[in-house]
Design an enzyme around this catalytic site. Sequence first.
Site, PDB file in Angstrom:
ATOM      1  CB  CYS A   1     127.204  24.145  64.030  1.00  0.00           C
ATOM      2  SG  CYS A   1     126.768  24.080  65.788  1.00  0.00           S
TER       3      CYS A   1
ATOM      4  CB  CYS B   1     122.319  48.032  57.721  1.00  0.00           C
ATOM      5  SG  CYS B   1     123.725  47.814  56.617  1.00  0.00           S
TER       6      CYS B   1
ATOM      7  CG  HIS C   1     124.272  52.395  57.238  1.00  0.00           C
ATOM      8  ND1 HIS C   1     123.882  51.191  57.776  1.00  0.00           N
ATOM      9  CD2 HIS C   1     123.555  53.344  57.897  1.00  0.00           C
ATOM     10  CE1 HIS C   1     123.000  51.398  58.733  1.00  0.00           C
ATOM     11  NE2 HIS C   1     122.777  52.688  58.819  1.00  0.00           N
TER      12      HIS C   1
ATOM     13  CG  ASP D   1     119.866  53.743  61.060  1.00  0.00           C
ATOM     14  OD1 ASP D   1     119.535  52.556  61.241  1.00  0.00           O
ATOM     15  OD2 ASP D   1     120.977  54.077  60.618  1.00  0.00           O
TER      16      ASP D   1
END
Length: 620
Positions: free
Chosen positions: A133, A159, A186, A203
């Site tokens: 953090c 993805c 991807h 997608d």
Amino acid sequence: MIQAEEEALLLQQYSIQSDGGEVFRERVEPYMRQVLKYEDPLRQEAALKTVPVDELKEKALISLAKEGIFSPSKNEEDHAFLLQLLFWFKQSFRWVNAPACDICDRETSVVGMGNPLPSEIEFGASRVEIYRCNHCSSITRFPRYNDPHKLIQTRKGRCGEWANCFTFYCRVYGYEARLILDFTDHVWTECFSNLYGRWIHLDPCEGVYDNPLLYEKGWNKKLDYAIGISKDGVHDITKRYTRKWHEVLSRRTITSEDTVSAILMNITRKCRSGLSSDELLALENRDRKESEELSKATYLEVNNSISLPGRQSGSVEWRAARSELGQADSLSCSSCPIRRCVDAHVSKIYDALSAILSHFCDNNIPNERIIEVFVTLRSLMQNLKDANFKSRRVTLDQKLQQIFEILPSAERLLSAISLKAELHTVGDPSVATDGNLIHTSLALPVALDAVDEILSNYKSNIFYTKGHQFPRGNRLCSGSVLASSEQLPIGIATAAFDGIRLSKWEEPDGAKGCWLMYKVHGGQTCELESYDLMSANDAPERDPMDWVLEGSTDQGSTWNTIDARSSVIFGSRFCRKSFTVDKRYKANVLRFRFLRGRESSANPRFQIGSIDFYGETHMA
């Protein structure tokens, strides 16, 4: 191109790895175990509970109705539902660049990788990212879960998680689906569309469908292998995603093309080992058809007028590091087709509400009473809209019963929304759909928005005046529209005519000039009296500022100026402006040439919330 492919294959012989294809096999085989999880009944049952299925079915049917399809076939309905599932998933799943702090919910920065805990490994999280953090220095873990059952609970990731979970949802609803593994990092989805008779690209990260050149042309990706993985086998579908196959071949250096084919065929054979001869024949026929399609795909010419967007998901820095911003970090899309406006219900609703307002005006009804009546009507419509579209019915209280008794146009309004009042039947008085369920779904949001605007006008002391009131009669409808471009899927050109505030026509590159043509329905001509423009829901910098409205009597061969405006400012969102036409001119086609957006130098996009034409129509 054929010569270039032959040269690439020749060079490939000197650069491929001589390991018998083991590296390639090891990249693909783990995903087979992944996609088989999609078939687990317990996982599927859990997933079904997370989807607002009736809402998506209604949206799917509405989307078809907006195209004039009120009685869709099963294939049309299934295809439309799949797209709504995609849009819902895009809105409900969360992209994670860096997770928020577990303690204070503020920003974190990556520290490195950590060892997965047993509870994380249980759901396939072999990789765990560690973040600190920026404010309280607490440590937050981000496990990269692979189990779709876990992902429907966390609803977040990048993805990999997005495509994994969305492909799972596609299988849950019975679509033939496969996970597409792109070796250049991807992942996305393909589903077989019975409507189109082919596989289509989806997608979920981008909310984009059936646009396979998105990566090569839009993101500027240097593709090498794109492998489709499903329970029925694995397929090399790279050719669908490229128009530069000879360049792609030069990058496919893991193993030879023959070895790729042999490995995929061997895996596929194992997947199908338990199928019947009929099932095998059906799959083999589909494979053969796809193979022919892919062989032709690489030789198709690229339409250079189509501008595809760079990647939109993820932070700008992350996308830039992957070189996936495309030519420019802006949204764009292809030139749009001619579309027909399915908006006769909008004109009928406006006519009915205009008649109600005329009744109040002619009878000098106090404004307080008018507001009270419309507040009551709005409550009725909202309750109907909130009800399940398959069984819409609302019981009328005494106030509503009185409205239907004193307003001669109230039932006309209901009819425009495909509703009927049941006042004198057995049981409580009520309003219900008249049987045309989707027409009601299409029309209710229009009526609600119109009533909201009327209430806003009266509460702001903008009173009903002949000629400039909203709503009013003689609104043109059912014409066809062609625009310079449009933003798919939510900013299509006909959205400016659907009577719904939140929808809009968006032109991705129209800030410095764009156009929209409206062809009058049924070969008629129109003598335009006035028109309304309404600003869209956001981004005032995209509002129209300067424009010319033209008319043509010869289907657009020649044009005459009907009206021109400059330096117009829309002071708020959903701001409606009415413009009277001084030059009366009969036309069968109208054309807006929007010359400039409000901040055309700062933002390339143009948008307009609604366009309404008013005038007398005549047979040509």
